[in-house]
Design a protein around this motif. Sequence first.
Motif, PDB file in Angstrom:
ATOM      1  N   ALA A  26       0.772  -1.232   0.168  1.00 52.59           N
ATOM      2  CA  ALA A  26      -0.040  -0.036   0.006  1.00 52.59           C
ATOM      3  C   ALA A  26       0.747   1.424   0.047  1.00 52.59           C
ATOM      4  CB  ALA A  26      -0.903  -0.061   1.246  1.00 52.59           C
ATOM      5  N   TRP A  27       1.729   1.110   0.826  1.00 52.24           N
ATOM      6  CA  TRP A  27       2.700   2.421   0.765  1.00 52.24           C
ATOM      7  C   TRP A  27       3.493   2.487  -0.435  1.00 52.24           C
ATOM      8  CZ3 TRP A  27       8.441   2.219   0.487  1.00 52.24           C
ATOM      9  CH2 TRP A  27       8.887   3.425   0.574  1.00 52.24           C
ATOM     10  N   ARG A  73       4.827   4.039   9.473  1.00 56.77           N
ATOM     11  CA  ARG A  73       5.532   2.697   9.336  1.00 56.77           C
ATOM     12  C   ARG A  73       6.701   2.586   8.751  1.00 56.77           C
ATOM     13  NH1 ARG A  73       2.653  -2.140  10.559  1.00 56.77           N
ATOM     14  NH2 ARG A  73       1.692  -1.012  11.967  1.00 56.77           N
ATOM     15  N   ALA A  74       6.847   3.344   7.182  1.00 51.59           N
ATOM     16  CA  ALA A  74       7.737   3.402   6.388  1.00 51.59           C
ATOM     17  C   ALA A  74       8.976   3.875   7.069  1.00 51.59           C
ATOM     18  CB  ALA A  74       7.420   3.950   5.145  1.00 51.59           C
ATOM     19  N   LEU A  75       8.880   4.828   7.706  1.00 56.86           N
ATOM     20  CA  LEU A  75       9.976   5.451   8.419  1.00 56.86           C
ATOM     21  C   LEU A  75      10.441   4.623   9.424  1.00 56.86           C
ATOM     22  CD1 LEU A  75       8.600   9.475   8.499  1.00 56.86           C
ATOM     23  CD2 LEU A  75      10.479   8.341   7.016  1.00 56.86           C
ATOM     24  N   ARG A  76       9.651   4.224  10.400  1.00 55.89           N
ATOM     25  CA  ARG A  76       9.991   3.163  11.627  1.00 55.89           C
ATOM     26  C   ARG A  76      10.717   2.241  11.041  1.00 55.89           C
ATOM     27  NH1 ARG A  76       5.559   0.013  14.281  1.00 55.89           N
ATOM     28  NH2 ARG A  76       6.262  -1.394  12.841  1.00 55.89           N
ATOM     29  N   ASP A  77      10.236   1.344   9.700  1.00 58.43           N
ATOM     30  CA  ASP A  77      10.822   0.034   9.648  1.00 58.43           C
ATOM     31  C   ASP A  77      11.864   0.353   8.427  1.00 58.43           C
ATOM     32  OD1 ASP A  77       8.976  -0.833  11.212  1.00 58.43           O
ATOM     33  OD2 ASP A  77       7.653  -1.598   9.901  1.00 58.43           O
ATOM     34  N   GLY A  78      12.122   1.757   7.952  1.00 56.66           N
ATOM     35  CA  GLY A  78      13.154   1.720   7.091  1.00 56.66           C
ATOM     36  C   GLY A  78      12.595   1.311   5.622  1.00 56.66           C
ATOM     37  N   TRP A  79      11.665   1.438   4.961  1.00 51.58           N
ATOM     38  CA  TRP A  79      11.126   0.761   3.899  1.00 51.58           C
ATOM     39  C   TRP A  79      11.677   1.870   2.823  1.00 51.58           C
ATOM     40  CZ3 TRP A  79       5.056   0.328   4.900  1.00 51.58           C
ATOM     41  CH2 TRP A  79       4.913  -0.616   5.714  1.00 51.58           C
ATOM     42  N   ARG A  80      12.151   1.091   1.776  1.00 47.01           N
ATOM     43  CA  ARG A  80      12.726   1.868   0.425  1.00 47.01           C
ATOM     44  C   ARG A  80      12.005   1.380  -0.682  1.00 47.01           C
ATOM     45  NH1 ARG A  80      15.345   5.773   2.864  1.00 47.01           N
ATOM     46  NH2 ARG A  80      16.939   5.263   4.441  1.00 47.01           N
TER      47      ARG A  80
END
Length: 142
Positions: A26-27, A73-80
């Motif tokens: 989704a992100w 969530r993306a920032l917290r989990d480091g999604w790239r």
Amino acid sequence: MQRRLPCWREHPSWLALAQAGRLKEAWERLVADNPFPSVHGRVCYHPCESNCNRRELDGAVRIHAVERLLGDRALRDGWRLSMAAQPSGKRILIVGQGPLASPQRTTCGALGMRSRFTTRARCPGGMLHFRDPRVIDFPGPT
């Protein structure tokens, strides 16, 4: 779907993924149109919610809350984001690290270009950072 949104983003696709619990997908879909969902989820006054056609059924979709959740969530989990483009051999220098710099860099990457930022500021985010540093307290792009 009746278009009542004040912007050009496509909400149903990433909302469906989020509802199914596929948050990273989704992100990825969301940031294709909105490079700062965490920020947008906080600063947008969400006029789309007052025009939401779900209001009459069971309540407006709280799009800003889902954007904020996905961005945080993306920032917290480091999604790239993954860039699948073949390198074009072209390079570009993006001056400044304001709100338009990240989507420009994402677009360049999708076209196979290598990009780099340059800025006089001490941190990314441009004027958004100086307006409210809590809103975009994230590491700059690498």
